[in-house]
Design a protein around this motif. Structure first.
Motif, PDB file in Angstrom:
ATOM      1  N   GLU A  13      35.609 -10.310 -27.067  1.00 17.28           N
ATOM      2  CA  GLU A  13      35.602 -11.249 -25.957  1.00 17.28           C
ATOM      3  C   GLU A  13      35.064 -12.580 -26.457  1.00 17.28           C
ATOM      4  O   GLU A  13      33.998 -12.619 -27.083  1.00 17.28           O
ATOM      5  CB  GLU A  13      34.697 -10.760 -24.827  1.00 17.28           C
ATOM      6  CG  GLU A  13      35.159  -9.517 -24.129  1.00 17.28           C
ATOM      7  CD  GLU A  13      34.171  -9.084 -23.051  1.00 17.28           C
ATOM      8  OE1 GLU A  13      33.659  -9.958 -22.330  1.00 17.28           O
ATOM      9  OE2 GLU A  13      33.907  -7.884 -22.966  1.00 17.28           O
ATOM     10  N   PHE A  14      35.777 -13.662 -26.161  1.00 18.06           N
ATOM     11  CA  PHE A  14      35.293 -14.997 -26.516  1.00 18.06           C
ATOM     12  C   PHE A  14      34.014 -15.249 -25.736  1.00 18.06           C
ATOM     13  O   PHE A  14      33.939 -15.003 -24.532  1.00 18.06           O
ATOM     14  CB  PHE A  14      36.363 -16.046 -26.183  1.00 18.06           C
ATOM     15  CG  PHE A  14      35.971 -17.429 -26.560  1.00 18.06           C
ATOM     16  CD1 PHE A  14      35.932 -17.809 -27.885  1.00 18.06           C
ATOM     17  CD2 PHE A  14      35.639 -18.358 -25.592  1.00 18.06           C
ATOM     18  CE1 PHE A  14      35.566 -19.100 -28.242  1.00 18.06           C
ATOM     19  CE2 PHE A  14      35.271 -19.637 -25.935  1.00 18.06           C
ATOM     20  CZ  PHE A  14      35.240 -20.009 -27.263  1.00 18.06           C
ATOM     21  N   HIS A  15      32.971 -15.726 -26.422  1.00 22.15           N
ATOM     22  CA  HIS A  15      31.655 -15.866 -25.785  1.00 22.15           C
ATOM     23  C   HIS A  15      31.086 -17.268 -26.007  1.00 22.15           C
ATOM     24  O   HIS A  15      29.892 -17.445 -26.157  1.00 22.15           O
ATOM     25  CB  HIS A  15      30.705 -14.802 -26.353  1.00 22.15           C
ATOM     26  CG  HIS A  15      29.493 -14.570 -25.533  1.00 22.15           C
ATOM     27  ND1 HIS A  15      29.520 -13.954 -24.310  1.00 22.15           N
ATOM     28  CD2 HIS A  15      28.189 -14.872 -25.754  1.00 22.15           C
ATOM     29  CE1 HIS A  15      28.311 -13.871 -23.823  1.00 22.15           C
ATOM     30  NE2 HIS A  15      27.474 -14.438 -24.686  1.00 22.15           N
ATOM     31  N   GLY A  16      31.954 -18.256 -26.062  1.00 22.05           N
ATOM     32  CA  GLY A  16      31.516 -19.628 -26.285  1.00 22.05           C
ATOM     33  C   GLY A  16      31.989 -20.120 -27.633  1.00 22.05           C
ATOM     34  O   GLY A  16      32.499 -19.358 -28.454  1.00 22.05           O
ATOM     35  N   TYR A  17      31.783 -21.386 -27.875  1.00 20.92           N
ATOM     36  CA  TYR A  17      32.265 -22.013 -29.101  1.00 20.92           C
ATOM     37  C   TYR A  17      31.710 -21.312 -30.340  1.00 20.92           C
ATOM     38  O   TYR A  17      30.510 -21.300 -30.575  1.00 20.92           O
ATOM     39  CB  TYR A  17      31.881 -23.487 -29.115  1.00 20.92           C
ATOM     40  CG  TYR A  17      32.355 -24.207 -30.344  1.00 20.92           C
ATOM     41  CD1 TYR A  17      33.686 -24.561 -30.490  1.00 20.92           C
ATOM     42  CD2 TYR A  17      31.485 -24.497 -31.375  1.00 20.92           C
ATOM     43  CE1 TYR A  17      34.140 -25.209 -31.613  1.00 20.92           C
ATOM     44  CE2 TYR A  17      31.918 -25.145 -32.517  1.00 20.92           C
ATOM     45  CZ  TYR A  17      33.250 -25.499 -32.633  1.00 20.92           C
ATOM     46  OH  TYR A  17      33.700 -26.130 -33.758  1.00 20.92           O
ATOM     47  N   GLY A  18      32.607 -20.710 -31.120  1.00 20.05           N
ATOM     48  CA  GLY A  18      32.218 -20.074 -32.374  1.00 20.05           C
ATOM     49  C   GLY A  18      31.506 -18.742 -32.232  1.00 20.05           C
ATOM     50  O   GLY A  18      30.919 -18.259 -33.189  1.00 20.05           O
ATOM     51  N   HIS A  19      31.539 -18.140 -31.059  1.00 22.21           N
ATOM     52  CA  HIS A  19      30.862 -16.866 -30.830  1.00 22.21           C
ATOM     53  C   HIS A  19      31.816 -15.871 -30.173  1.00 22.21           C
ATOM     54  O   HIS A  19      32.612 -16.237 -29.315  1.00 22.21           O
ATOM     55  CB  HIS A  19      29.645 -17.048 -29.919  1.00 22.21           C
ATOM     56  CG  HIS A  19      28.553 -17.835 -30.535  1.00 22.21           C
ATOM     57  ND1 HIS A  19      28.550 -19.203 -30.550  1.00 22.21           N
ATOM     58  CD2 HIS A  19      27.422 -17.439 -31.163  1.00 22.21           C
ATOM     59  CE1 HIS A  19      27.458 -19.628 -31.165  1.00 22.21           C
ATOM     60  NE2 HIS A  19      26.756 -18.572 -31.557  1.00 22.21           N
ATOM     61  N   TYR A  20      31.702 -14.615 -30.581  1.00 21.73           N
ATOM     62  CA  TYR A  20      32.461 -13.535 -29.963  1.00 21.73           C
ATOM     63  C   TYR A  20      31.519 -12.401 -29.605  1.00 21.73           C
ATOM     64  O   TYR A  20      30.598 -12.080 -30.359  1.00 21.73           O
ATOM     65  CB  TYR A  20      33.539 -12.994 -30.913  1.00 21.73           C
ATOM     66  CG  TYR A  20      34.845 -13.738 -30.799  1.00 21.73           C
ATOM     67  CD1 TYR A  20      35.840 -13.307 -29.930  1.00 21.73           C
ATOM     68  CD2 TYR A  20      35.073 -14.880 -31.550  1.00 21.73           C
ATOM     69  CE1 TYR A  20      37.032 -13.997 -29.819  1.00 21.73           C
ATOM     70  CE2 TYR A  20      36.259 -15.572 -31.441  1.00 21.73           C
ATOM     71  CZ  TYR A  20      37.233 -15.127 -30.576  1.00 21.73           C
ATOM     72  OH  TYR A  20      38.418 -15.806 -30.463  1.00 21.73           O
ATOM     73  N   LYS A  21      31.751 -11.816 -28.455  1.00 16.25           N
ATOM     74  CA  LYS A  21      31.050 -10.595 -28.053  1.00 16.25           C
ATOM     75  C   LYS A  21      31.940  -9.442 -28.508  1.00 16.25           C
ATOM     76  O   LYS A  21      33.095  -9.340 -28.117  1.00 16.25           O
ATOM     77  CB  LYS A  21      30.866 -10.571 -26.535  1.00 16.25           C
ATOM     78  CG  LYS A  21      30.133  -9.365 -26.025  1.00 16.25           C
ATOM     79  CD  LYS A  21      29.958  -9.469 -24.512  1.00 16.25           C
ATOM     80  CE  LYS A  21      29.293  -8.255 -23.951  1.00 16.25           C
ATOM     81  NZ  LYS A  21      29.178  -8.350 -22.486  1.00 16.25           N
ATOM     82  N   VAL A  22      31.384  -8.595 -29.367  1.00 15.73           N
ATOM     83  CA  VAL A  22      32.151  -7.496 -29.947  1.00 15.73           C
ATOM     84  C   VAL A  22      31.517  -6.183 -29.517  1.00 15.73           C
ATOM     85  O   VAL A  22      30.311  -5.993 -29.646  1.00 15.73           O
ATOM     86  CB  VAL A  22      32.169  -7.576 -31.488  1.00 15.73           C
ATOM     87  CG1 VAL A  22      33.014  -6.453 -32.069  1.00 15.73           C
ATOM     88  CG2 VAL A  22      32.680  -8.928 -31.957  1.00 15.73           C
ATOM     89  N   THR A  23      32.342  -5.281 -28.997  1.00 11.85           N
ATOM     90  CA  THR A  23      31.884  -3.952 -28.612  1.00 11.85           C
ATOM     91  C   THR A  23      32.604  -2.929 -29.468  1.00 11.85           C
ATOM     92  O   THR A  23      33.835  -2.926 -29.539  1.00 11.85           O
ATOM     93  CB  THR A  23      32.167  -3.678 -27.120  1.00 11.85           C
ATOM     94  OG1 THR A  23      31.522  -4.688 -26.344  1.00 11.85           O
ATOM     95  CG2 THR A  23      31.669  -2.311 -26.710  1.00 11.85           C
TER      96      THR A  23
END
Length: 67
Positions: A13-23
Motif C-alpha cells: 500500500e502506498f503510504h506517502g512519498y517514498g514510503h510503502y506499507k508492506v504486509t
C-alpha cells in the motif's frame, strides 16, 4: 512439505512519498507482519517486478518481521 515464498504473500500500500506499507502473510500459519519502509530498492525489486527473485522476497519478509 515446504511452502515456497511468492509475491502473492505480500500486500503493498502506498503510504506517502517514498514510503510503502508492506504486509507479509505466512502461507503456512496465516500470521501477518506489517511494516512501513522507505527502501524503494526492495520495493522496485519485488512489487514492480512481474517475477521477483526469491532472495528479494526473503529479504522483504525479513524487513516485515523485524518491525
Amino acid at each position: 512439505m515446504t511452502t515456497s515464498i511468492s509475491k502473492s504473500d505480500f500486500k503493498f500500500e502506498f503510504h506517502g512519498y517514498g514510503h510503502y506499507k508492506v504486509t507479509y502473510t505466512s502461507p503456512k500459519t496465516g500470521k501477518s507482519w506489517t511494516t512501513v519502509t522507505n527502501d524503494m530498492g526492495i520495493i522496485d525489486d519485488t512489487k514492480n517486478e512481474p517475477d521477483p527473485k526469491k532472495k528479494d522476497l526473503i529479504w522483504l519478509k525479513k524487513i516485515c518481521k523485524r518491525s
